[in-house]
Design a protein around this motif. Structure first.
Motif, mmCIF file in Angstrom:
data_model
loop_
_atom_site.group_PDB
_atom_site.id
_atom_site.type_symbol
_atom_site.label_atom_id
_atom_site.label_comp_id
_atom_site.label_asym_id
_atom_site.label_seq_id
_atom_site.Cartn_x
_atom_site.Cartn_y
_atom_site.Cartn_z
ATOM 1 N N ASP A 1 0.840 -1.192 0.000
ATOM 2 C CA ASP A 1 0.000 0.000 0.000
ATOM 3 C C ASP A 1 0.879 1.247 0.000
ATOM 4 O OD1 ASP A 1 -2.703 -1.165 0.210
ATOM 5 O OD2 ASP A 1 -1.978 -1.917 2.140
ATOM 6 N N LEU A 2 0.303 2.368 -0.399
ATOM 7 C CA LEU A 2 1.067 3.614 -0.414
ATOM 8 C C LEU A 2 1.517 4.011 0.977
ATOM 9 C CD1 LEU A 2 -0.844 5.841 -3.012
ATOM 10 C CD2 LEU A 2 1.361 4.687 -3.282
ATOM 11 N N SER A 3 0.737 3.666 1.988
ATOM 12 C CA SER A 3 1.099 4.018 3.354
ATOM 13 C C SER A 3 2.392 3.329 3.792
ATOM 14 C CB SER A 3 -0.026 3.639 4.323
ATOM 15 O OG SER A 3 -0.286 2.244 4.276
ATOM 16 N N GLY A 4 2.733 2.229 3.131
ATOM 17 C CA GLY A 4 3.943 1.503 3.489
ATOM 18 C C GLY A 4 5.152 1.861 2.644
ATOM 19 N N PHE A 5 5.001 2.838 1.743
ATOM 20 C CA PHE A 5 6.126 3.232 0.891
ATOM 21 C C PHE A 5 6.935 4.324 1.580
ATOM 22 C CE2 PHE A 5 8.324 5.427 -2.525
ATOM 23 C CZ PHE A 5 8.792 4.373 -3.293
ATOM 24 N N ASP A 6 8.244 4.148 1.613
ATOM 25 C CA ASP A 6 9.132 5.099 2.291
ATOM 26 C C ASP A 6 9.531 6.206 1.317
ATOM 27 O OD1 ASP A 6 10.930 6.453 3.845
ATOM 28 O OD2 ASP A 6 12.290 4.760 4.186
ATOM 29 N N PHE A 7 8.713 7.240 1.240
ATOM 30 C CA PHE A 7 9.019 8.360 0.342
ATOM 31 C C PHE A 7 10.277 9.096 0.776
ATOM 32 C CE2 PHE A 7 4.554 7.701 -0.682
ATOM 33 C CZ PHE A 7 4.528 7.904 -2.059
ATOM 34 N N PRO B 1 16.320 2.162 -11.493
ATOM 35 C CA PRO B 1 17.108 0.940 -11.317
ATOM 36 C C PRO B 1 16.389 -0.064 -10.432
ATOM 37 C CG PRO B 1 17.989 2.725 -9.975
ATOM 38 C CD PRO B 1 16.942 3.335 -10.841
ATOM 39 N N PRO B 2 16.861 -1.298 -10.408
ATOM 40 C CA PRO B 2 16.229 -2.320 -9.563
ATOM 41 C C PRO B 2 16.265 -1.938 -8.088
ATOM 42 C CG PRO B 2 17.701 -3.336 -11.158
ATOM 43 C CD PRO B 2 17.957 -1.870 -11.242
ATOM 44 N N GLY B 3 15.181 -2.300 -7.393
ATOM 45 C CA GLY B 3 15.164 -2.161 -5.942
ATOM 46 C C GLY B 3 14.721 -0.825 -5.391
ATOM 47 N N VAL B 4 14.279 0.100 -6.243
ATOM 48 C CA VAL B 4 13.916 1.428 -5.740
ATOM 49 C C VAL B 4 12.429 1.546 -5.395
ATOM 50 C CG1 VAL B 4 15.823 2.596 -6.905
ATOM 51 C CG2 VAL B 4 13.627 2.328 -8.093
ATOM 52 N N GLY B 5 11.661 0.470 -5.586
ATOM 53 C CA GLY B 5 10.259 0.490 -5.178
ATOM 54 C C GLY B 5 9.257 0.626 -6.294
ATOM 55 N N LYS B 6 9.669 0.372 -7.537
ATOM 56 C CA LYS B 6 8.744 0.521 -8.660
ATOM 57 C C LYS B 6 7.572 -0.446 -8.562
ATOM 58 C CE LYS B 6 11.783 -0.294 -11.862
ATOM 59 N NZ LYS B 6 12.920 -0.614 -10.967
ATOM 60 N N ALA C 1 -6.116 2.368 -19.624
ATOM 61 C CA ALA C 1 -4.889 2.872 -19.016
ATOM 62 C C ALA C 1 -3.868 1.759 -18.837
ATOM 63 C CB ALA C 1 -5.193 3.521 -17.666
ATOM 64 N N MET C 2 -2.585 2.151 -18.863
ATOM 65 C CA MET C 2 -1.499 1.211 -18.606
ATOM 66 C C MET C 2 -0.534 1.813 -17.594
ATOM 67 S SD MET C 2 -0.596 -0.464 -22.352
ATOM 68 C CE MET C 2 0.512 -1.668 -21.619
ATOM 69 N N LEU C 3 0.013 0.947 -16.775
ATOM 70 C CA LEU C 3 1.089 1.333 -15.863
ATOM 71 C C LEU C 3 2.235 0.368 -16.121
ATOM 72 C CD1 LEU C 3 0.779 2.215 -12.076
ATOM 73 C CD2 LEU C 3 2.741 0.993 -13.006
ATOM 74 N N VAL C 4 3.383 0.909 -16.512
ATOM 75 C CA VAL C 4 4.528 0.090 -16.901
ATOM 76 C C VAL C 4 5.703 0.432 -16.010
ATOM 77 C CG1 VAL C 4 6.105 -0.539 -18.767
ATOM 78 C CG2 VAL C 4 3.718 0.040 -19.296
ATOM 79 N N THR C 5 6.357 -0.582 -15.429
ATOM 80 C CA THR C 5 7.590 -0.353 -14.689
ATOM 81 C C THR C 5 8.755 -0.881 -15.528
ATOM 82 O OG1 THR C 5 7.819 -2.456 -13.481
ATOM 83 C CG2 THR C 5 6.297 -0.813 -12.564
ATOM 84 N N SER C 6 9.868 -0.163 -15.482
ATOM 85 C CA SER C 6 11.026 -0.570 -16.273
ATOM 86 C C SER C 6 12.310 -0.066 -15.628
ATOM 87 C CB SER C 6 10.918 -0.035 -17.706
ATOM 88 O OG SER C 6 12.065 -0.386 -18.466
ATOM 89 N N ASN C 7 13.358 -0.863 -15.748
ATOM 90 C CA ASN C 7 14.670 -0.441 -15.281
ATOM 91 C C ASN C 7 15.463 0.243 -16.383
ATOM 92 O OD1 ASN C 7 15.017 -2.831 -16.805
ATOM 93 N ND2 ASN C 7 16.962 -3.256 -15.789
ATOM 94 N N ARG C 8 14.837 0.437 -17.530
ATOM 95 C CA ARG C 8 15.511 1.052 -18.672
ATOM 96 C C ARG C 8 14.841 2.367 -19.037
ATOM 97 N NH1 ARG C 8 17.978 -3.405 -21.306
ATOM 98 N NH2 ARG C 8 18.988 -1.892 -22.701
ATOM 99 N N ASP D 1 18.742 4.820 -4.192
ATOM 100 C CA ASP D 1 19.398 3.555 -3.874
ATOM 101 C C ASP D 1 18.378 2.439 -3.753
ATOM 102 O OD1 ASP D 1 21.892 4.744 -3.786
ATOM 103 O OD2 ASP D 1 21.723 5.215 -1.648
ATOM 104 N N SER D 2 18.838 1.237 -3.984
ATOM 105 C CA SER D 2 18.007 0.058 -3.802
ATOM 106 C C SER D 2 17.696 -0.141 -2.322
ATOM 107 C CB SER D 2 18.734 -1.180 -4.344
ATOM 108 O OG SER D 2 18.140 -2.366 -3.883
ATOM 109 N N TYR D 3 16.416 -0.410 -2.024
ATOM 110 C CA TYR D 3 16.034 -0.706 -0.646
ATOM 111 C C TYR D 3 16.768 -1.947 -0.139
ATOM 112 C CZ TYR D 3 12.130 2.588 -0.883
ATOM 113 O OH TYR D 3 11.374 3.715 -0.987
#
Length: 261
Positions: A71-77, A108-113, A195-202, A236-238
């Motif tokens: 959930d958004l409440s658990g994301f460390d902004f 990059p990988p690990g940032v919370g996407k 609608a589309m939501l796409v995550t990418s490391n590139r 940084d990656s979590y």
């Protein structure tokens, strides 16, 4: 049959199951609060609607195929200062879904996407939208399989149906040229309609190598970027951060030196 049993039977026939199951407690609550008949009916209807909404949400969560609960409440902004929290909150309202727009979460990988993608997908379901989550590799494999079996139209319809399609981890593995064309057909099918939501490391400038065909990549980006929100996370990656805190990275780095000493 007494009056109570007759009433619960009628509520069951009307499929007012929340009222049926909570009848005694609702009547007691209305009495304690000294509600008028109109107020009591409002209370009863609110409980029934709340039960139905929760059932819809629970069912939609299952159909969405999220890999985990976030959930958004658990994301460390605070750990990702490059993110605009207000922009994420605006996207969470679902207006981009109503407008058939795209959201690209890059970094990059690990940032919370993926965390954000799942959280935004769950928010969309609560708002009332249908959502489907799929890893990019799974999506492409299923389109290719359907194409080989002569069922491409059926599979494209499947992926075009939800109001929001989330495609995760685009770019971790390159596409075969034929797969890129299949993905293009899906993007075209959803263009300005879903609608589309796409995550990418590139970065989008590298998508030509991802799809194995710069021309197809340009055509895909032309549609995705036309009505879009591009969010690049620079942090940084979590996972690596936690390893640094625990000292694991330093220990791993020290091991080869000690082995050769």
């Amino acid at each position: 049959m007494n009056d109570h049993d007759h009433l619960t039977a009628l509520l069951g026939r009307l499929k007012l199951t929340a009222l049926r199951d909570q009848l005694d407690s609702l009547i007691d609550e209305a009495g304690r609060r000294e509600l008028t008949i109109r107020e009591a009916l409002t209370l009863f209807c609110e409980r029934e609607v709340a039960r139905r909404d929760q059932r819809r949400i629970d069912m939609s969560f299952g159909l969405a195929r999220f890999p985990f609960v976030r959930d958004l409440s658990g994301f460390d902004f605070g750990a990702q200062p490059s993110l605009d929290k207000a922009q994420i909150r605006e996207i969470a309202t679902g207006r981009f879904i109503a407008n058939g727009e795209a959201v690209l979460l890059l970094g990059p990988p690990g940032v919370g996407k993926t965390h954000l993608a799942v959280a935004l997908g769950r928010e969309a379901i609560v708002t009332g939208y249908s959502v489907l989550f799929t890893p990019a590799t799974t999506l492409v494999a299923q389109l290719a399989k359907a194409h080989g079996e002569g069922r491409l139209e059926e599979k494209l319809t499947h992926y075009a149906k939800p109001k929001l399609l989330i495609v995760d981890e685009l770019g971790y593995l390159p596409f075969e040229p034929d797969a890129a064309h299949l993905f293009f057909q899906l993007v075209s099918r959803r263009y300005e309609r879903g609608a589309m939501l796409v995550t990418s490391n590139r970065a989008v400038g590298e998508w030509g190598s991802v799809f194995g065909d710069p021309v197809v990549a340009t055509a895909i980006l032309d549609r995705l970027l036309h009505h879009s929100h591009v969010i690049t996370i620079r942090g940084d990656s979590y996972r690596l951060r936690e390893k640094r805190r625990s000292g694991l990275l330093q220990k791993a780095a020290a091991t080869p030196q000690s082995a050769t000493a």
